[in-house]
Motif scaffolding. Structure first.
Motif, PDB file in Angstrom:
ATOM      1  N   ASP A  15      52.115  92.781  32.787  1.00  0.00           N
ATOM      2  CA  ASP A  15      51.494  94.289  33.412  1.00  0.00           C
ATOM      3  C   ASP A  15      50.669  94.656  34.564  1.00  0.00           C
ATOM      4  OD1 ASP A  15      52.759  95.286  31.430  1.00  0.00           O
ATOM      5  OD2 ASP A  15      51.161  96.196  30.029  1.00  0.00           O
ATOM      6  N   CYS A  16      49.605  93.253  34.356  1.00  0.00           N
ATOM      7  CA  CYS A  16      48.857  93.130  36.099  1.00  0.00           C
ATOM      8  C   CYS A  16      49.517  92.714  36.801  1.00  0.00           C
ATOM      9  CB  CYS A  16      47.884  92.101  35.532  1.00  0.00           C
ATOM     10  SG  CYS A  16      46.890  92.664  34.309  1.00  0.00           S
ATOM     11  N   LYS A  17      50.399  92.097  36.872  1.00  0.00           N
ATOM     12  CA  LYS A  17      50.977  91.170  38.307  1.00  0.00           C
ATOM     13  C   LYS A  17      51.938  92.445  38.478  1.00  0.00           C
ATOM     14  CE  LYS A  17      50.898  86.331  37.473  1.00  0.00           C
ATOM     15  NZ  LYS A  17      52.245  85.111  37.647  1.00  0.00           N
ATOM     16  N   MET A  18      52.449  93.575  37.460  1.00  0.00           N
ATOM     17  CA  MET A  18      53.420  94.906  37.817  1.00  0.00           C
ATOM     18  C   MET A  18      52.370  95.318  39.074  1.00  0.00           C
ATOM     19  SD  MET A  18      56.508  94.926  37.815  1.00  0.00           S
ATOM     20  CE  MET A  18      56.687  96.346  39.294  1.00  0.00           C
ATOM     21  N   SER A  19      51.155  95.938  38.267  1.00  0.00           N
ATOM     22  CA  SER A  19      50.338  96.942  39.262  1.00  0.00           C
ATOM     23  C   SER A  19      50.398  95.995  40.284  1.00  0.00           C
ATOM     24  CB  SER A  19      48.746  97.010  38.161  1.00  0.00           C
ATOM     25  OG  SER A  19      48.258  97.875  39.055  1.00  0.00           O
ATOM     26  N   LEU A  20      50.074  94.893  40.694  1.00  0.00           N
ATOM     27  CA  LEU A  20      49.401  94.774  41.854  1.00  0.00           C
ATOM     28  C   LEU A  20      50.576  94.529  42.793  1.00  0.00           C
ATOM     29  CD1 LEU A  20      48.195  93.142  43.693  1.00  0.00           C
ATOM     30  CD2 LEU A  20      48.953  90.539  42.825  1.00  0.00           C
ATOM     31  N   TRP A  21      52.137  94.553  42.037  1.00  0.00           N
ATOM     32  CA  TRP A  21      53.298  94.477  42.839  1.00  0.00           C
ATOM     33  C   TRP A  21      53.394  96.279  43.233  1.00  0.00           C
ATOM     34  CZ3 TRP A  21      57.304  91.535  44.228  1.00  0.00           C
ATOM     35  CH2 TRP A  21      58.781  92.005  44.734  1.00  0.00           C
ATOM     36  N   CYS A  22      53.236  97.122  42.247  1.00  0.00           N
ATOM     37  CA  CYS A  22      53.230  98.588  43.448  1.00  0.00           C
ATOM     38  C   CYS A  22      52.652  99.060  43.856  1.00  0.00           C
ATOM     39  CB  CYS A  22      53.037  99.562  41.899  1.00  0.00           C
ATOM     40  SG  CYS A  22      54.319  98.955  40.273  1.00  0.00           S
ATOM     41  N   ASN A  23      51.284  98.160  44.068  1.00  0.00           N
ATOM     42  CA  ASN A  23      50.257  98.291  45.160  1.00  0.00           C
ATOM     43  C   ASN A  23      50.500  97.555  46.495  1.00  0.00           C
ATOM     44  OD1 ASN A  23      48.805 100.009  43.241  1.00  0.00           O
ATOM     45  ND2 ASN A  23      47.681  98.587  42.103  1.00  0.00           N
ATOM     46  N   THR A  24      51.924  96.876  46.590  1.00  0.00           N
ATOM     47  CA  THR A  24      51.675  96.135  47.373  1.00  0.00           C
ATOM     48  C   THR A  24      52.772  96.607  48.141  1.00  0.00           C
ATOM     49  OG1 THR A  24      51.000  93.645  46.615  1.00  0.00           O
ATOM     50  CG2 THR A  24      51.601  93.570  48.209  1.00  0.00           C
ATOM     51  N   PHE A  25      53.774  96.789  47.429  1.00  0.00           N
ATOM     52  CA  PHE A  25      55.342  97.273  47.568  1.00  0.00           C
ATOM     53  C   PHE A  25      55.406  98.904  46.923  1.00  0.00           C
ATOM     54  CE2 PHE A  25      55.359  92.644  46.897  1.00  0.00           C
ATOM     55  CZ  PHE A  25      55.213  91.911  48.562  1.00  0.00           C
ATOM     56  N   HIS A  81      52.099  85.268  48.409  1.00  0.00           N
ATOM     57  CA  HIS A  81      50.390  84.608  48.111  1.00  0.00           C
ATOM     58  C   HIS A  81      49.786  85.951  48.722  1.00  0.00           C
ATOM     59  CE1 HIS A  81      51.442  80.691  47.339  1.00  0.00           C
ATOM     60  NE2 HIS A  81      52.553  80.872  48.274  1.00  0.00           N
ATOM     61  N   LEU A  82      49.086  86.924  47.779  1.00  0.00           N
ATOM     62  CA  LEU A  82      48.747  88.232  47.914  1.00  0.00           C
ATOM     63  C   LEU A  82      46.595  87.825  48.081  1.00  0.00           C
ATOM     64  CD1 LEU A  82      49.962  90.454  46.003  1.00  0.00           C
ATOM     65  CD2 LEU A  82      50.175  89.774  48.398  1.00  0.00           C
ATOM     66  N   ALA A  83      46.152  89.133  48.485  1.00  0.00           N
ATOM     67  CA  ALA A  83      44.745  87.998  48.318  1.00  0.00           C
ATOM     68  C   ALA A  83      44.179  87.842  46.839  1.00  0.00           C
ATOM     69  CB  ALA A  83      43.681  88.821  49.020  1.00  0.00           C
ATOM     70  N   GLU A  84      44.516  89.185  45.911  1.00  0.00           N
ATOM     71  CA  GLU A  84      44.416  89.470  44.853  1.00  0.00           C
ATOM     72  C   GLU A  84      44.709  88.659  44.211  1.00  0.00           C
ATOM     73  OE1 GLU A  84      44.670  93.104  46.655  1.00  0.00           O
ATOM     74  OE2 GLU A  84      45.359  91.466  46.754  1.00  0.00           O
ATOM     75  N   HIS A 131      58.214  94.800  54.020  1.00  0.00           N
ATOM     76  CA  HIS A 131      56.248  94.355  54.874  1.00  0.00           C
ATOM     77  C   HIS A 131      55.846  94.493  53.424  1.00  0.00           C
ATOM     78  CE1 HIS A 131      58.020  95.423  59.063  1.00  0.00           C
ATOM     79  NE2 HIS A 131      58.327  96.324  58.240  1.00  0.00           N
ATOM     80  N   PRO A 132      54.521  94.138  53.702  1.00  0.00           N
ATOM     81  CA  PRO A 132      53.807  93.704  54.662  1.00  0.00           C
ATOM     82  C   PRO A 132      54.358  92.197  54.798  1.00  0.00           C
ATOM     83  CG  PRO A 132      52.020  94.416  53.184  1.00  0.00           C
ATOM     84  CD  PRO A 132      53.717  94.852  52.421  1.00  0.00           C
ATOM     85  N   ASN A 133      55.158  92.401  56.498  1.00  0.00           N
ATOM     86  CA  ASN A 133      55.356  91.694  57.184  1.00  0.00           C
ATOM     87  C   ASN A 133      54.952  90.248  57.509  1.00  0.00           C
ATOM     88  OD1 ASN A 133      54.429  91.974  59.388  1.00  0.00           O
ATOM     89  ND2 ASN A 133      56.433  93.054  60.644  1.00  0.00           N
ATOM     90  N   ASN A 134      53.102  90.073  57.067  1.00  0.00           N
ATOM     91  CA  ASN A 134      53.036  89.370  57.071  1.00  0.00           C
ATOM     92  C   ASN A 134      52.011  87.929  55.942  1.00  0.00           C
ATOM     93  OD1 ASN A 134      51.219  91.230  56.824  1.00  0.00           O
ATOM     94  ND2 ASN A 134      49.817  90.511  57.756  1.00  0.00           N
ATOM     95  N   LEU A 135      53.005  88.742  55.302  1.00  0.00           N
ATOM     96  CA  LEU A 135      52.969  87.716  53.903  1.00  0.00           C
ATOM     97  C   LEU A 135      53.158  86.676  53.903  1.00  0.00           C
ATOM     98  CD1 LEU A 135      52.901  90.701  50.842  1.00  0.00           C
ATOM     99  CD2 LEU A 135      51.116  89.899  52.050  1.00  0.00           C
ATOM    100  N   VAL A 136      52.420  85.386  53.044  1.00  0.00           N
ATOM    101  CA  VAL A 136      52.907  83.858  53.564  1.00  0.00           C
ATOM    102  C   VAL A 136      53.501  84.350  52.309  1.00  0.00           C
ATOM    103  CG1 VAL A 136      52.327  81.713  53.083  1.00  0.00           C
ATOM    104  CG2 VAL A 136      51.371  83.606  54.755  1.00  0.00           C
TER     105      VAL A 136
END
Length: 290
Positions: free
Chosen positions: A202-212, A158-161, A124-129
Motif C-alpha cells: 500500500d505504501c509503495k502503491m501510494s507513492l506510485w500514484c502520487n508520482t505517475f 529511484h525517488l526521494a521518498e 514522466h518525470p523523465n529525469n528520474l534515475v
C-alpha cells in the motif's frame, strides 16, 4: 554343403551386424562431439559476456558468435525451429542504446538510465534515475500467424521518498519473411507499470500514484520546449503517437502506425538464441526454465 552354407551365412550375418554396430557407434560419437562443440562455444560466449559486462562489441565475442552461427543445429523456420523460437527468454547482453549514466563510484556495475531515455522521452518525470535489473523477451503465437515479441525491462525507479520497482514493456509483434530467413518486427507501443511487489504494498502503491498520474503528464507538457513540442507534434502526425494513463495507473505509449524493423536469427537451440538487428545489434538471450 548345407553345413558350409549355414556357416557362411552366419559369418556374413556377424560381419553385417559388426559393420552396422560400428556405423551406429560412429554416428553416436559424431553427434556427441557436435553437441560438446555447441556447449563449449556457448560456455565460452557466456564467459566472454560476463567478462565484458554484457557487451557484444568486442572482437572475441563477435568471433564466437560467428562460430556458433555456423553450427546452428536447426533448419530455419522448420517446425522444430518455430517451437524453439517461442517462449520466455532472459537477455545476457547489456543494452547499447545511448544515454547510459556514468558509474556513481569506482566499480559500480549498475546499468542506469533516466526514465526519459528508457521511454523515448514520453514517460514522466523523465529525469528520474532508473536502474535496469534485467531484460526479458516473451514470444508467443497469435491466431493470425504472427508472434507477440515483447521486451520487458525490470527496473527500479529511484525517488526521494524511496525506491519503487516497475516494468517497462515494449510491445511488438513479428512475422517471418516468406522469401528469406529474416524476421520482421513491428513496434506498436510501450507501457510503464508498477511491479507486482508494488501492487501488493500500500505504501509503495501510494507513492506510485502520487508520482505517475495525469497531473504529471500535464506538468511535463507545460514545461516542454519548442523543439520538444515540435517533435511531439511530428510523431503524432506521422505515427499517431498517444500517451495516456490507463485504469491500472500505468502510462501507455501507443502508435497507430507501428515502427518497423527486422532481425536475423543467427543461432537457436533449446537453451540460447542469438539475433542481429537491422542496425547491427547483436543480442544473446537464454531460455528461462519453468
Amino acid at each position: 554343403n548345407s553345413t558350409t552354407t549355414t556357416e557362411t551365412d552366419m559369418i556374413f550375418a556377424s560381419l553385417f551386424h559388426t559393420a552396422n554396430f560400428s556405423h551406429d557407434e560412429k554416428e553416436d560419437t559424431s553427434q556427441s562431439s557436435e553437441e560438446e562443440r555447441y556447449d563449449d562455444l556457448k560456455n565460452h560466449l557466456r564467459s566472454l559476456l560476463d567478462l565484458h559486462g554484457g557487451s557484444t562489441k568486442q572482437q572475441d565475442v563477435v568471433d564466437t558468435i560467428e562460430n556458433l552461427s555456423a553450427l546452428s543445429p536447426y533448419k530455419k523456420h522448420s517446425p522444430e525451429w518455430l517451437e524453439l523460437f517461442m517462449g520466455e527468454f532472459f537477455a545476457q547482453t547489456s543494452p547499447n542504446f545511448p544515454g547510459r549514466l556514468p558509474p556513481a563510484y569506482e566499480g559500480d556495475k549498475r546499468v542506469q538510465y533516466t526514465l526519459g531515455k528508457l521511454s523515448f522521452n514520453t514517460f514522466h518525470p523523465n529525469n528520474l534515475v532508473c536502474t535496469l535489473l534485467c531484460v526479458r523477451n516473451v514470444v508467443a503465437p497469435n491466431p493470425d500467424g504472427t508472434f507477440t515479441y515483447d521486451l520487458i525491462c525490470d527496473i527500479i525507479v529511484h525517488l526521494a521518498e524511496g525506491d519503487i520497482e516497475a516494468e517497462i514493456c515494449n510491445e511488438s509483434y513479428c512475422c517471418k519473411d516468406d522469401e528469406s530467413d529474416r524476421i520482421h518486427v513491428f513496434f506498436s507501443g510501450s507501457k510503464l507499470s508498477p511491479a507486482p511487489s508494488v501492487l501488493e504494498n500500500d505504501c509503495k502503491m501510494s507513492l506510485w500514484c502520487n508520482t505517475f498520474n495525469e497531473a504529471t503528464l500535464k506538468t511535463a507538457e507545460a514545461k516542454r520546449t519548442y523543439f520538444g513540442w515540435f517533435m511531439d507534434q511530428a510523431l503524432k502526425r506521422m505515427l499517431g503517437m498517444n500517451v495516456r494513463v490507463d485504469e491500472s495507473n500505468s502510462f501507455r505509449l501507443e502508435f497507430k502506425k507501428a515502427i518497423k524493423g527486422h532481425f536475423d536469427v543467427l543461432y537457436l537451440d533449446e537453451e540460447m538464441r542469438i539475433t542481429k538487428g537491422n542496425r547491427g545489434t547483436l543480442v544473446v538471450v537464454e531460455r528461462l526454465c519453468q
